[in-house]
Each structure stands twice: as structure tokens, then as C-alpha cells.
Write an enzyme that holds these catalytic residues in place. Sequence first.
Site, PDB file in Angstrom:
ATOM      1  N   ASN A   7       0.879  -1.170   0.000  1.00 42.83           N
ATOM      2  CA  ASN A   7       0.000   0.000   0.000  1.00 42.83           C
ATOM      3  C   ASN A   7       0.924   1.230   0.000  1.00 42.83           C
ATOM      4  O   ASN A   7       1.495   1.578   1.027  1.00 42.83           O
ATOM      5  CB  ASN A   7      -0.888  -0.037   1.248  1.00 42.83           C
ATOM      6  CG  ASN A   7      -1.877   1.102   1.293  1.00 42.83           C
ATOM      7  OD1 ASN A   7      -1.857   1.995   0.430  1.00 42.83           O
ATOM      8  ND2 ASN A   7      -2.737   1.088   2.284  1.00 42.83           N
ATOM      9  N   ARG A  95      -2.687  -2.046  -3.348  1.00 39.74           N
ATOM     10  CA  ARG A  95      -3.922  -1.317  -3.066  1.00 39.74           C
ATOM     11  C   ARG A  95      -3.899  -0.062  -3.939  1.00 39.74           C
ATOM     12  O   ARG A  95      -2.973   0.739  -3.847  1.00 39.74           O
ATOM     13  CB  ARG A  95      -3.974  -0.930  -1.599  1.00 39.74           C
ATOM     14  CG  ARG A  95      -5.212  -0.152  -1.265  1.00 39.74           C
ATOM     15  CD  ARG A  95      -5.203   0.242   0.184  1.00 39.74           C
ATOM     16  NE  ARG A  95      -6.518   0.726   0.562  1.00 39.74           N
ATOM     17  CZ  ARG A  95      -6.696   1.786   1.329  1.00 39.74           C
ATOM     18  NH1 ARG A  95      -5.665   2.448   1.801  1.00 39.74           N
ATOM     19  NH2 ARG A  95      -7.905   2.167   1.629  1.00 39.74           N
ATOM     20  N   HIS A 184     -12.908   2.882   0.940  1.00 43.25           N
ATOM     21  CA  HIS A 184     -12.882   1.829   1.974  1.00 43.25           C
ATOM     22  C   HIS A 184     -13.542   0.535   1.468  1.00 43.25           C
ATOM     23  O   HIS A 184     -13.969  -0.292   2.265  1.00 43.25           O
ATOM     24  CB  HIS A 184     -13.626   2.250   3.261  1.00 43.25           C
ATOM     25  CG  HIS A 184     -12.967   3.317   4.064  1.00 43.25           C
ATOM     26  ND1 HIS A 184     -13.689   4.227   4.788  1.00 43.25           N
ATOM     27  CD2 HIS A 184     -11.664   3.609   4.275  1.00 43.25           C
ATOM     28  CE1 HIS A 184     -12.863   5.048   5.413  1.00 43.25           C
ATOM     29  NE2 HIS A 184     -11.630   4.704   5.109  1.00 43.25           N
ATOM     30  N   ARG A 245     -11.927  15.254   8.988  1.00 47.87           N
ATOM     31  CA  ARG A 245     -12.771  15.680   7.861  1.00 47.87           C
ATOM     32  C   ARG A 245     -14.189  15.981   8.338  1.00 47.87           C
ATOM     33  O   ARG A 245     -14.713  15.275   9.208  1.00 47.87           O
ATOM     34  CB  ARG A 245     -12.834  14.586   6.787  1.00 47.87           C
ATOM     35  CG  ARG A 245     -11.507  14.284   6.155  1.00 47.87           C
ATOM     36  CD  ARG A 245     -11.690  13.300   4.987  1.00 47.87           C
ATOM     37  NE  ARG A 245     -10.439  12.659   4.665  1.00 47.87           N
ATOM     38  CZ  ARG A 245     -10.268  11.332   4.570  1.00 47.87           C
ATOM     39  NH1 ARG A 245     -11.285  10.513   4.749  1.00 47.87           N
ATOM     40  NH2 ARG A 245      -9.089  10.842   4.285  1.00 47.87           N
ATOM     41  N   GLU A 388      -7.571  -5.355   5.683  1.00 45.63           N
ATOM     42  CA  GLU A 388      -7.507  -5.011   4.263  1.00 45.63           C
ATOM     43  C   GLU A 388      -6.352  -5.740   3.561  1.00 45.63           C
ATOM     44  O   GLU A 388      -6.484  -6.134   2.406  1.00 45.63           O
ATOM     45  CB  GLU A 388      -7.363  -3.490   4.115  1.00 45.63           C
ATOM     46  CG  GLU A 388      -8.679  -2.790   4.453  1.00 45.63           C
ATOM     47  CD  GLU A 388      -8.541  -1.306   4.711  1.00 45.63           C
ATOM     48  OE1 GLU A 388      -7.980  -0.943   5.760  1.00 45.63           O
ATOM     49  OE2 GLU A 388      -8.996  -0.516   3.873  1.00 45.63           O
TER      50      GLU A 388
END
Length: 404
Positions: A7, A95, A184, A245, A388
Site C-alpha cells: 500500500n 492497493r 474503503h 474531515r 484489508e
Amino acid sequence: MKILVINTGSSSIKYELFDRQNNVRPASGLVEKIGEKTGIITHQAVLPEGNPVKIVEKGIIQDHHEGMNRIVDFITGSKCGVISDTRAISAVGHRVVHGGELFNSTTIIDQNVIAAIKKNIPLAPLHNPANLTGIEISKSIFPDALQVAVFDTAFHQTIPPDAFIYALPYSMYKKNRVRKYGFHGISHAYVCERGASYLKRTVSQMNFITIHLGNGASMAAVKKGKCIDTTMGMTPLAGLVMGTRSGDIDPAILVFMADHLKMSYKEIDLLLNKKSGLKGLCGTNDMREVIEKKNQGDEKAEIALKIYTYRIKKYIGAFFAALGTLDGVIFTAGIGENSPFVRALCCRGLEGLGIKIDHDKNISSSKKEREISPSGSKVKVLVIPTDEELKIAIETEKIIESYT
Ligand code: AMP
């Protein structure tokens, strides 16, 4: 089969080596702050004779190429190597953040795929270039391995147009590709599969609402294994309140910021992505600290938690309506897996929808997949640790097996 999962971020490389035959994960680590003086590599491995090792090296790592070479030195070297040489790796699973509308599943990387990931750079200007760097370096270091892209957006490509098109001039969608994509996806897909398996069903038999609450946060409505809506949008800024955020706000606030507060678009972007959310509301984006502050009587932390969990509750109701019937609600990621307090607040008052939490099950500390609803509940509330990297390794293995 040995699969390396990578990743690549703009200044980091997260990696994990999988030995799928023996169902073990011999090495993993993180290269951080690439290009900075404070560069750091944390490497962990279980050596062939079974001994665990952890190595932390500090100092400048010039670029991603050096970062990747250092990873290879760790996993093949005499000090803590777990494979003889790079040829032992059959595939590298990458990823990739944004596949746009071009990818609805995992794919083997060739020149066309690289061109398509480049085409999606305007949609993910920070992430896709870093992912491409990772792919190019990996091709040069592992020339014999198949390179595979697993997209964070792919799982959401089943969302229907009524849920993904914004009520803007239609040409914005057609010409500029402005639409909801969702993120996600690797995590939402993984926890759905694990949730179904935990309940001894297949995903095609279940309607789930998945709630990924990490520093970034999103939810998905998943009908019989297919995603039909999600909270993030064209970018990861939309939807839930996150660490830094804002999530959903009235879009006219941006005009207000520009017009009345004389903020530049860069300042607005920074404010919405880095200075809002929990951090903007109460000064920290670490949920443990937010809860701690609230317990000490901090009013801002208390309201931040209420805003955070109210947004989730509202989306549970919205996604229930979108699904029609609901079999399970799944909490995952740092906050979803570890905070009984947040889980309880999100589900409080939803008994009328059949969503209930058993207090004792909720507070019992465990790292395992578990049910936290009362036994016999129609809607199961589950906590499923996300993984993941494992999902990327499984996807990579699957596509290679169908290819060879
Ligand atoms: P992630 O991005 O999935 O690593 O999640 C990071 C978030 O999980 C941070 O906000 C952490 O504060 C939060 N987190 C981790 N452990 C706990 C915990 N025991 N209770 C509450 N929040 C936690």
C-alpha cells in the site's frame, strides 16, 4: 504461493508478506516519512525457526525506490530474511485507491491498466500517483511476479445511478465524471464476507450495513453481497464526521467561506480535510482522547461525540430504508472495533428498527469477530476486525489462480 501486499502512499509504504499455502504472514512493516530526515522503517517478522523479530531503523530514506529496496533487504537478508530471494514472490498485490468507473473488480496490471489508473489521477490526485510509483518500482524489483491492482472503489461500482449521480447539471457527470465513487471498499467487502461467515451464511443471503470507523470513516449498504450505497462521495470528504474531515455539510458553506471569509480554495480544502471533524469540534482527532475529555466534563468533546454518533445513526436509518430489510449491522476499524461507548451511542434508540445491543457483550473486550446484539435478535449487530491486507492477498491469489 507467496504474495507481497503493498500500500504505497505519498510518503509511505505499508507492506505484508503472505504465505498462502501455509496460511501464515511471515513479515510486515511500514516505511514512513520517505524523503524526510525523520524517516523510519518498522519491520516485523516471524523467522523460519519461529522466533519473532522487530526492527526499527531511523534516518533518511531518499525515495520510494530506496524504501522498497530496504523492504526487500529485510525479507530476503541474512539477518531476518524469511524468503531466499525475490523470485520466491509469485505476485504483488497493490492497493489502488481510485479505479473510477473503469474497474469494478481486481485486475492484473498491464500497460492498459497503468494508463487507466493514470486517467483517474484527477479523481485522486494524492493517492493514484503514489500507487503508480509503487507499481513501477515493484515491476522493476519483482520482474517475474504478477502485479495485481485491488481497488478501494471497485466494491462500490454496483451502486445504482439514483444513488451515485449528484443533482448537478447532467453534463458534470457525463463530461467531468463528477459522481459518487465511495472508498474503503476493500474493508467493507471483507467485513461483509466475514460477517456472513460468522453467521454461517453467504453474503448473497444477507443485507448488511457496514460501519468502518477509523480516522477516516464511512458506511455502506450492502444488499445480498452487492453495495447499493455508501456515505463517501466523489472524494473521501463526504458522509460521516471523521477524525479531521467534516463529512456532509451544506455546499453553500464553501461559497460563504470564499465570499465572506475571503478564504482561498486551498485554505477551504485544508480546513475541510484537516481541521474539521472531531479535531475541529474539540481539538483532537483521537477518539480515545475525545472520550477521555468528555469523561472529564469537556463540553466540546461531549457535543463532538453527539454529532459524530448522530450522523452514523441517521445513515443507519437511511440505509435501512435503501435496503428494505436488514440482517446485520457490522462495526469495524479502530473506533468501530474498540469503542463500546461509540457503538452504544450509534445504536441507542434504534430498537424500533430491531437494532439492539447487549450491554455486557458490547463492553466485553475481545479482538475476535463477535455478536454484540442479544441472542435471538432479528438484526445481528457484529464487531468484525477489518483486515484489508488479507483481503488484498485473497483477491490477488484468486485472480492469479483464474489466470494460470
Ligand atoms: P484506524 O484509522 O482504523 O487505525 O483508527 C484510528 C482511530 O481508532 C483513532 O481515532 C483512535 O483513537 C481510535 N481508537 C483506537 N483504539 C480505541 C479505543 N480503545 N477506544 C476508542 N477509540 C479507539
